[in-house]
Design a protein around this motif. Structure first.
Motif, PDB file in Angstrom:
ATOM      1  N   LEU A  80       0.841  -1.200   0.000  1.00  0.00           N
ATOM      2  CA  LEU A  80       0.000   0.000   0.000  1.00  0.00           C
ATOM      3  C   LEU A  80       0.870   1.242   0.000  1.00  0.00           C
ATOM      4  N   ALA A  81       0.425   2.241  -0.742  1.00  0.00           N
ATOM      5  CA  ALA A  81       1.169   3.492  -0.840  1.00  0.00           C
ATOM      6  C   ALA A  81       0.223   4.658  -0.586  1.00  0.00           C
ATOM      7  N   PRO A  82       0.767   5.800  -0.174  1.00  0.00           N
ATOM      8  CA  PRO A  82      -0.093   6.979   0.017  1.00  0.00           C
ATOM      9  C   PRO A  82      -0.904   7.261  -1.250  1.00  0.00           C
ATOM     10  N   GLY A  83      -2.173   7.541  -1.055  1.00  0.00           N
ATOM     11  CA  GLY A  83      -3.056   7.820  -2.183  1.00  0.00           C
ATOM     12  C   GLY A  83      -3.825   6.602  -2.680  1.00  0.00           C
ATOM     13  N   ASP A  84      -3.418   5.393  -2.257  1.00  0.00           N
ATOM     14  CA  ASP A  84      -4.169   4.194  -2.658  1.00  0.00           C
ATOM     15  C   ASP A  84      -5.574   4.277  -2.089  1.00  0.00           C
ATOM     16  N   GLN A  85      -6.542   3.835  -2.886  1.00  0.00           N
ATOM     17  CA  GLN A  85      -7.916   3.806  -2.406  1.00  0.00           C
ATOM     18  C   GLN A  85      -8.209   2.438  -1.807  1.00  0.00           C
ATOM     19  N   LEU A  86      -8.929   2.446  -0.707  1.00  0.00           N
ATOM     20  CA  LEU A  86      -9.375   1.220  -0.057  1.00  0.00           C
ATOM     21  C   LEU A  86     -10.883   1.285   0.103  1.00  0.00           C
ATOM     22  N   HIS A  87     -11.529   0.157  -0.120  1.00  0.00           N
ATOM     23  CA  HIS A  87     -12.973   0.060   0.062  1.00  0.00           C
ATOM     24  C   HIS A  87     -13.214  -0.511   1.459  1.00  0.00           C
ATOM     25  N   LEU A  88     -14.086   0.115   2.212  1.00  0.00           N
ATOM     26  CA  LEU A  88     -14.431  -0.351   3.554  1.00  0.00           C
ATOM     27  C   LEU A  88     -15.860  -0.864   3.523  1.00  0.00           C
ATOM     28  N   HIS A  89     -16.056  -2.052   4.045  1.00  0.00           N
ATOM     29  CA  HIS A  89     -17.432  -2.536   4.208  1.00  0.00           C
ATOM     30  C   HIS A  89     -17.548  -3.291   5.523  1.00  0.00           C
ATOM     31  N   VAL A  90     -18.768  -3.383   5.983  1.00  0.00           N
ATOM     32  CA  VAL A  90     -19.055  -4.056   7.246  1.00  0.00           C
ATOM     33  C   VAL A  90     -19.533  -5.463   6.929  1.00  0.00           C
ATOM     34  N   ALA A  91     -18.900  -6.449   7.534  1.00  0.00           N
ATOM     35  CA  ALA A  91     -19.275  -7.847   7.380  1.00  0.00           C
ATOM     36  C   ALA A  91     -19.589  -8.381   8.773  1.00  0.00           C
ATOM     37  N   GLY A  92     -20.877  -8.339   9.129  1.00  0.00           N
ATOM     38  CA  GLY A  92     -21.260  -8.707  10.490  1.00  0.00           C
ATOM     39  C   GLY A  92     -20.655  -7.708  11.451  1.00  0.00           C
ATOM     40  N   PRO A  93     -19.925  -8.177  12.467  1.00  0.00           N
ATOM     41  CA  PRO A  93     -19.315  -7.247  13.422  1.00  0.00           C
ATOM     42  C   PRO A  93     -17.915  -6.777  12.992  1.00  0.00           C
ATOM     43  N   ARG A  94     -17.524  -7.053  11.755  1.00  0.00           N
ATOM     44  CA  ARG A  94     -16.166  -6.746  11.299  1.00  0.00           C
ATOM     45  C   ARG A  94     -16.136  -5.613  10.288  1.00  0.00           C
ATOM     46  N   LEU A  95     -15.053  -4.862  10.308  1.00  0.00           N
ATOM     47  CA  LEU A  95     -14.759  -3.884   9.263  1.00  0.00           C
ATOM     48  C   LEU A  95     -13.744  -4.524   8.333  1.00  0.00           C
ATOM     49  N   VAL A  96     -13.988  -4.442   7.048  1.00  0.00           N
ATOM     50  CA  VAL A  96     -13.077  -5.022   6.070  1.00  0.00           C
ATOM     51  C   VAL A  96     -12.596  -3.906   5.158  1.00  0.00           C
ATOM     52  N   LEU A  97     -11.290  -3.777   5.034  1.00  0.00           N
ATOM     53  CA  LEU A  97     -10.667  -2.829   4.112  1.00  0.00           C
ATOM     54  C   LEU A  97     -10.022  -3.635   3.006  1.00  0.00           C
ATOM     55  N   GLU A  98     -10.302  -3.267   1.756  1.00  0.00           N
ATOM     56  CA  GLU A  98      -9.668  -3.959   0.653  1.00  0.00           C
ATOM     57  C   GLU A  98      -9.522  -3.027  -0.538  1.00  0.00           C
ATOM     58  N   ARG A  99      -8.529  -3.316  -1.353  1.00  0.00           N
ATOM     59  CA  ARG A  99      -8.352  -2.562  -2.582  1.00  0.00           C
ATOM     60  C   ARG A  99      -9.475  -2.938  -3.535  1.00  0.00           C
ATOM     61  N   PRO A 100     -10.031  -1.984  -4.272  1.00  0.00           N
ATOM     62  CA  PRO A 100     -11.099  -2.308  -5.220  1.00  0.00           C
ATOM     63  C   PRO A 100     -10.703  -3.417  -6.196  1.00  0.00           C
ATOM     64  N   ALA A 101      -9.471  -3.412  -6.668  1.00  0.00           N
ATOM     65  CA  ALA A 101      -9.037  -4.448  -7.615  1.00  0.00           C
ATOM     66  C   ALA A 101      -9.064  -5.832  -6.974  1.00  0.00           C
ATOM     67  N   ASP A 102      -8.745  -5.917  -5.680  1.00  0.00           N
ATOM     68  CA  ASP A 102      -8.789  -7.204  -4.986  1.00  0.00           C
ATOM     69  C   ASP A 102     -10.229  -7.690  -4.848  1.00  0.00           C
ATOM     70  N   ALA A 103     -11.159  -6.764  -4.613  1.00  0.00           N
ATOM     71  CA  ALA A 103     -12.574  -7.130  -4.517  1.00  0.00           C
ATOM     72  C   ALA A 103     -13.067  -7.659  -5.856  1.00  0.00           C
ATOM     73  N   VAL A 104     -12.668  -7.021  -6.940  1.00  0.00           N
ATOM     74  CA  VAL A 104     -13.069  -7.473  -8.280  1.00  0.00           C
ATOM     75  C   VAL A 104     -12.522  -8.863  -8.562  1.00  0.00           C
ATOM     76  N   THR A 105     -11.266  -9.093  -8.200  1.00  0.00           N
ATOM     77  CA  THR A 105     -10.654 -10.413  -8.394  1.00  0.00           C
ATOM     78  C   THR A 105     -11.420 -11.483  -7.631  1.00  0.00           C
ATOM     79  N   GLU A 106     -11.807 -11.167  -6.394  1.00  0.00           N
ATOM     80  CA  GLU A 106     -12.563 -12.124  -5.580  1.00  0.00           C
ATOM     81  C   GLU A 106     -13.930 -12.412  -6.196  1.00  0.00           C
ATOM     82  N   LEU A 107     -14.608 -11.370  -6.673  1.00  0.00           N
ATOM     83  CA  LEU A 107     -15.916 -11.568  -7.308  1.00  0.00           C
ATOM     84  C   LEU A 107     -15.802 -12.393  -8.583  1.00  0.00           C
ATOM     85  N   ARG A 108     -14.773 -12.153  -9.368  1.00  0.00           N
ATOM     86  CA  ARG A 108     -14.580 -12.942 -10.588  1.00  0.00           C
ATOM     87  C   ARG A 108     -14.342 -14.408 -10.251  1.00  0.00           C
ATOM     88  N   ALA A 109     -13.593 -14.662  -9.184  1.00  0.00           N
ATOM     89  CA  ALA A 109     -13.353 -16.044  -8.764  1.00  0.00           C
ATOM     90  C   ALA A 109     -14.660 -16.706  -8.350  1.00  0.00           C
TER      91      ALA A 109
END
Length: 80
Positions: free
Chosen positions: A25-54
């Motif tokens: 991670l570098a300054p300026g990188d965007q992270l997507h935050l979402h709530v999954a039950g009692p958890r906060l999840v931070l992920e890069r948008p590209a990683d979320a897309v990769t997971e959805l494609r899988a």
């Protein structure tokens, strides 16, 4: 890798340097935050897309999710 962070007065979190380095991670990188039950999840948008494609690759090509959704919507509209 584990880390403990403290929520600042303005609601800010600082991701520790060793975690940023491990994740590339570098300054300026965007992270997507979402709530999954009692958890906060931070992920890069590209990683979320990769997971959805899988997940999508697990659906057989003979199955049409669009047709299933349309059928559900038609049924719901007919019962209103």
């Amino acid at each position: 890798m584990d880390a403990t962070v403290v929520l600042g007065q303005q609601g800010r979190l600082v991701i520790p340097a060793n975690v940023r380095a491990a994740l590339g991670l570098a300054p300026g990188d965007q992270l997507h935050l979402h709530v999954a039950g009692p958890r906060l999840v931070l992920e890069r948008p590209a990683d979320a897309v990769t997971e959805l494609r899988a997940l999508g690759s697990l659906v057989p090509r003979s199955r049409s999710l669009v047709e299933e959704l349309l059928a559900e919507r038609r049924l719901a509209a007919a019962t209103e």
